[in-house]
Design an enzyme around this catalytic site. Sequence first.
Site, PDB file in Angstrom:
ATOM      1  N   ASP A 134       4.320   7.470  -4.633  1.00  0.00           N
ATOM      2  CA  ASP A 134       3.310   6.417  -4.735  1.00  0.00           C
ATOM      3  C   ASP A 134       3.944   5.042  -4.560  1.00  0.00           C
ATOM      4  OD1 ASP A 134       1.164   4.821  -5.314  1.00  0.00           O
ATOM      5  OD2 ASP A 134       0.847   5.559  -7.344  1.00  0.00           O
ATOM      6  N   HIS A 152      -6.372   7.757   1.909  1.00  0.00           N
ATOM      7  CA  HIS A 152      -5.963   6.593   1.129  1.00  0.00           C
ATOM      8  C   HIS A 152      -4.906   5.765   1.868  1.00  0.00           C
ATOM      9  CE1 HIS A 152      -5.475   4.312  -2.588  1.00  0.00           C
ATOM     10  NE2 HIS A 152      -4.170   4.464  -2.499  1.00  0.00           N
TER      11      HIS A 152
END
Length: 439
Positions: free
Chosen positions: A242, A347
């Site tokens: 991430d 995303h």
Amino acid sequence: MTDTSDTQSRTETSTGTSAGATGISRRRLIGTAGATGVALGAVGAGAGYAVASSNSPEQQAALTSLGADEVMFHGKHQPGITTAMQARGHLVAFDLAAGAGRREAAALLRRWSATAERLMAGEPMSSDDTDVARDAGPSSLTITFGFGHSFFSRTGLEKQRPAALDPLPDFYSDHLDKARSNGDLWVQIGANDPLVAFHALRAIQKEAGGTAKLRWQMNGFNRSPGATAHPMTVRNLMGQVDGTGNPKPADKDFNERIFVPSSGSGSGSGSGSVQSPAWMANGSYVVVRRIRMLLDDWEKLSTAAQEHVIGRKKSNGAPLTGGKETTEPDLEKTDANGDLVIPLNAHARITRPDQNGGSALLRRPFSYHDGFDEDGTPDAGLLFVCWQADPLRGFVPVQRKLDRGDALSKFIRHEASGLFAVPGGADKGGYVGQALLEG
């Protein structure tokens, strides 16, 4: 959550010194290091454990590695913005007490700044120290201060409130708890030792005295430095790498995207930038969001399905179009059926700066876990913290686009939110916010 990285260099952190060097704080080598070494040695011998003496190379290495890293309090920018990710974090908001105004707020920021300077250097509070971190070094401790929208009306400084601090718009994915959102004052604490972080949290809360009362507190964590064989981008609680595309201090436009210019002119670059007052020079705006991850639903997906939601391989963070983590995704690449390899609602596609008019956020989040609901559902997710010179050109357009079609949205819920103006760093002998409160 946006597809940006926390792997920037430790631009604000100095390397710890050796055990024999001068300047070692009493927390690093003095105090209980010898005493507890004897006591533990006695217990360890009987139990079959080998315990290093306090003077052995093994003990000295342990005391002078992670714990010795020190971040400077004074500087052009406040610490905790470009500082490398830390293992433990506390985010805290305060409201000024009834009757407290500009004078009381100035005295509080003066106290807080003095305490932050001492603790970040690995020293105790000037008085009434709790000794929680007595045996530790600075451990990369940072303490960062900011002002919320309501602070300016409480202190009679409405004319100094930046336009960039206007309340964030409502977003479709918001399920916000007002009691855990916003606040007059905001403090971010980070460290690589949980005791050092807690010690700072307790000190800040005690120093608030009767001037400010706690509004909300959130506690987070990241992987400890050195836990992997080589530096890696962190994983979040969904198991995803991430933060791959974070802007880095080496980027030529990093400062103009993240910090308000020292001239006090428009914050950020390009037309439409919001004007910031002179006291915000070298400061930044931080958006804080408590994002709950619906892990039970997420974990029902296959790995392939999770990867299509994100647009990256779960194993190494590489784009689905191939390469390694830092390889640029090929957003036009199709598979044998003519379908986009990285879906339109992935995303990683939606959060790319070139898909958002160049909007860039410096993300510095923490994961959190606050237990389980009665049915066993984990209350866990991300304490999203992002920095930018202008939230109206940074966070807002990106979040609006995520609202309109991010595949990840069905697996997360925004439960708390805050926007704070974080002024530049304090001069030696001064305190954070001095230009505002004494200007």
